[in-house]
Scaffold this motif. Structure first.
Motif, short mmCIF file in Angstrom:
data_model
loop_
_atom_site.label_atom_id
_atom_site.label_comp_id
_atom_site.label_asym_id
_atom_site.label_seq_id
_atom_site.Cartn_x
_atom_site.Cartn_y
_atom_site.Cartn_z
N ILE A 1 0.87 -1.18 0.00
CA ILE A 1 0.00 0.00 0.00
C ILE A 1 0.91 1.22 0.00
N SER A 2 0.74 2.08 -1.00
CA SER A 2 1.54 3.30 -1.02
C SER A 2 0.61 4.51 -0.99
N PHE A 3 1.20 5.65 -0.64
CA PHE A 3 0.36 6.84 -0.44
C PHE A 3 0.73 8.01 -1.34
N HIS A 4 1.74 7.83 -2.17
CA HIS A 4 2.02 8.88 -3.16
C HIS A 4 2.64 8.26 -4.40
N SER A 5 2.63 9.04 -5.48
CA SER A 5 2.97 8.46 -6.77
C SER A 5 4.42 8.01 -6.86
N LEU A 6 5.32 8.61 -6.07
CA LEU A 6 6.72 8.19 -6.15
C LEU A 6 6.86 6.74 -5.71
N GLU A 7 6.24 6.42 -4.58
CA GLU A 7 6.30 5.04 -4.08
C GLU A 7 5.56 4.11 -5.04
N ASP A 8 4.38 4.53 -5.45
CA ASP A 8 3.56 3.64 -6.28
C ASP A 8 4.27 3.32 -7.60
N ARG A 9 4.97 4.29 -8.14
CA ARG A 9 5.70 4.08 -9.40
C ARG A 9 6.79 3.01 -9.21
N ILE A 10 7.50 3.11 -8.09
CA ILE A 10 8.57 2.13 -7.82
C ILE A 10 7.98 0.72 -7.72
N VAL A 11 6.86 0.61 -7.02
CA VAL A 11 6.23 -0.70 -6.83
C VAL A 11 5.74 -1.25 -8.18
N LYS A 12 5.04 -0.41 -8.91
CA LYS A 12 4.48 -0.82 -10.19
C LYS A 12 5.59 -1.27 -11.15
N GLN A 13 6.65 -0.48 -11.24
CA GLN A 13 7.71 -0.82 -12.19
C GLN A 13 8.45 -2.09 -11.78
N TYR A 14 8.64 -2.26 -10.48
CA TYR A 14 9.32 -3.46 -10.01
C TYR A 14 8.49 -4.71 -10.31
N PHE A 15 7.20 -4.63 -10.01
CA PHE A 15 6.32 -5.77 -10.29
C PHE A 15 6.34 -6.09 -11.79
N GLN A 16 6.24 -5.04 -12.61
CA GLN A 16 6.20 -5.26 -14.07
C GLN A 16 7.49 -5.91 -14.56
N GLN A 17 8.60 -5.40 -14.05
CA GLN A 17 9.91 -5.92 -14.47
C GLN A 17 10.05 -7.40 -14.10
N MET A 18 9.65 -7.74 -12.89
CA MET A 18 9.78 -9.12 -12.43
C MET A 18 8.76 -10.05 -13.11
N ALA A 19 7.65 -9.48 -13.54
CA ALA A 19 6.63 -10.29 -14.21
C ALA A 19 6.99 -10.53 -15.68
N ARG A 20 7.86 -9.64 -16.20
CA ARG A 20 8.28 -9.77 -17.59
C ARG A 20 9.39 -10.83 -17.71
N GLY A 21 10.24 -10.86 -16.70
CA GLY A 21 11.34 -11.81 -16.72
C GLY A 21 12.45 -11.35 -17.64
N CYS A 22 12.21 -11.39 -18.90
CA CYS A 22 13.22 -11.05 -19.90
C CYS A 22 13.70 -9.60 -19.75
N THR A 23 15.01 -9.42 -19.71
CA THR A 23 15.56 -8.08 -19.55
C THR A 23 16.23 -7.59 -20.84
N CYS A 24 15.99 -8.30 -21.94
CA CYS A 24 16.62 -7.91 -23.22
C CYS A 24 16.02 -6.59 -23.71
N PRO A 25 16.81 -5.79 -24.41
CA PRO A 25 16.26 -4.56 -24.99
C PRO A 25 15.18 -4.90 -26.01
N PRO A 26 14.12 -4.08 -26.10
CA PRO A 26 12.99 -4.41 -26.97
C PRO A 26 13.38 -4.62 -28.44
N ARG A 27 14.54 -4.01 -28.87
CA ARG A 27 14.92 -4.14 -30.29
C ARG A 27 15.35 -5.57 -30.64
N LEU A 28 15.69 -6.40 -29.64
CA LEU A 28 16.07 -7.80 -29.95
C LEU A 28 14.81 -8.60 -30.28
#
Ligand SMILES: C[S@@+](CC[C@H](N)C(=O)[O-])C[C@H]1O[C@@H](n2cnc3c(N)ncnc32)[C@H](O)[C@@H]1O
Length: 312
Positions: free
Chosen positions: A239-266
């Motif tokens: 649970i976050s209370f401002h956009s700075l925290e929420d952005r960190i949480v959202k991006q971390y979840f998305q990154q870990m759910a994607r798995g692949c860390t290759c640049p999109p051009r590959l």
């Protein structure tokens, strides 16, 4: 009146709280969510409650006493979660909760200096027993430009230049020592400030609190450790209370759910990394209007939920 922890029903459901489960509340505060987890996991579920504020732990110890050895309370920082759990000989848990920010207890304790409704020394440390900089140190010592950047980065304060300039001017006459002094300096530095929807010092106070406690880095490190500690199928709720925290949480979840860390051009994945998390809630869950009516402090809360898939 009963303390109503923010979005507690949604959290209990999301964490799949059940008897026999082991859960960590990394931000125990007044123990509101902790008690709900202990009740929901009775008769033998366990809760590890962590808070970096020793005063919060002391208060929670009394409230959680009826649960006996089912509640283990630890004074420590979320960023050291892995080491804290190693010490407590806990190697895997079914759910982790983070309810970020400060508690009502902290906000309403005038001597802590988190708010400007009453005059108090500008402290803002979540753990007053540890050495560390205070808000007073930052406003009186930080060079003007860098003070402005703190207001911009951690408070998303658009008028950072004007506020930083006013602070520097004021402190040349005498050091700024209290919350009301600072709030007045900010208010006077902004023409038309009285017409703002929120008090003109709100964002600056948020920025100083985040800087004093290095909250965003603690969150980044805590998220990683929490995911490591989760058993497969275990859930993490934040649970976050401002956009700075929420952005960190959202991006971390998305990154870990994607798995692949290759640049999109590959065209073809070269890293071979598989997703570690599944995002459970599409978007952030907000409190219902009835909850906001009953507890206006919940109005900016956003809950994100994720589930551990495997690996890690
Ligand atoms: C919003 S309150 C939690 C309220 C609690 N969920 C309840 O229902 O009573 C946030 C708590 O997290 C603690 N906290 C904030 N950052 C922390 C960190 N990095 N590590 C541990 N505790 C932290 C604060 O001291 C505060 O007590």
């Amino acid at each position: 009146m009963e303390h109503r922890p923010v979005l507690w029903q949604e959290c209990l459901e999301a964490l799949n709280v059940r008897s026999g489960g082991i859960y960590i509340d990394c931000t125990l505060g007044g123990g509101g969510h902790g008690i709900k987890i202990l009740e929901g996991s009775s008769p033998d579920g366990r809760l590890i409650g962590i808070d970096r504020d020793p005063e919060a732990i002391e208060a929670a110890r009394q409230r959680l006493a009826p649960f006996g050895s089912r509640a283990i309370l630890i004074n420590g920082n979320l960023r050291h979660l892995e080491a804290l759990m190693e010490k407590a000989v806990i190697d895997g848990v079914d759910g982790v909760l983070l309810d970020l920010g400060i508690s009502t207890l902290q906000l309403k304790a005038p001597e802590r200096g988190f708010g400007f409704q009453v005059d108090a020394p500008l402290d803002m440390r979540m753990n007053r027993r540890e050495p560390g900089i205070t808000a007073q140190d930052i406003v009186n010592r930080e060079e003007g430009e860098s003070l402005g950047k703190i207001l911009l980065t951690y408070g998303e304060e658009k008028r950072w230049r004007a506020i930083a300039k006013a602070i520097v001017r004021a402190r040349e006459k005498k050091p700024i020592q209290t919350t009301r002094e600072l709030a007045m300096i900010i208010e006077k530095s902004l023409p038309g400030a009285r017409r703002y929807k929120i008090h003109p010092a709100t964002r600056a106070f948020q920025a100083l609190r985040i800087a004093v406690n290095d909250e965003l880095n603690a969150l980044r490190e805590g998220l990683k450790a929490a995911v490591k500690l989760l058993r497969i199928g275990g859930r993490l709720c934040v649970i976050s209370f401002h956009s700075l925290e929420d952005r960190i949480v959202k991006q971390y979840f998305q990154q870990m759910a994607r798995g692949c860390t290759c640049p999109p051009r590959l065209a073809v994945c070269a890293c071979g990394q598989s997703p570690l998390l599944k995002i459970v809630s599409r978007g952030a869950i907000r409190p219902a209007p009835e909850e906001v009516r009953a507890n206006p402090a919940s109005r900016s809360a956003r809950l994100r939920i994720t589930e551990k898939l495997g690996g890690g």
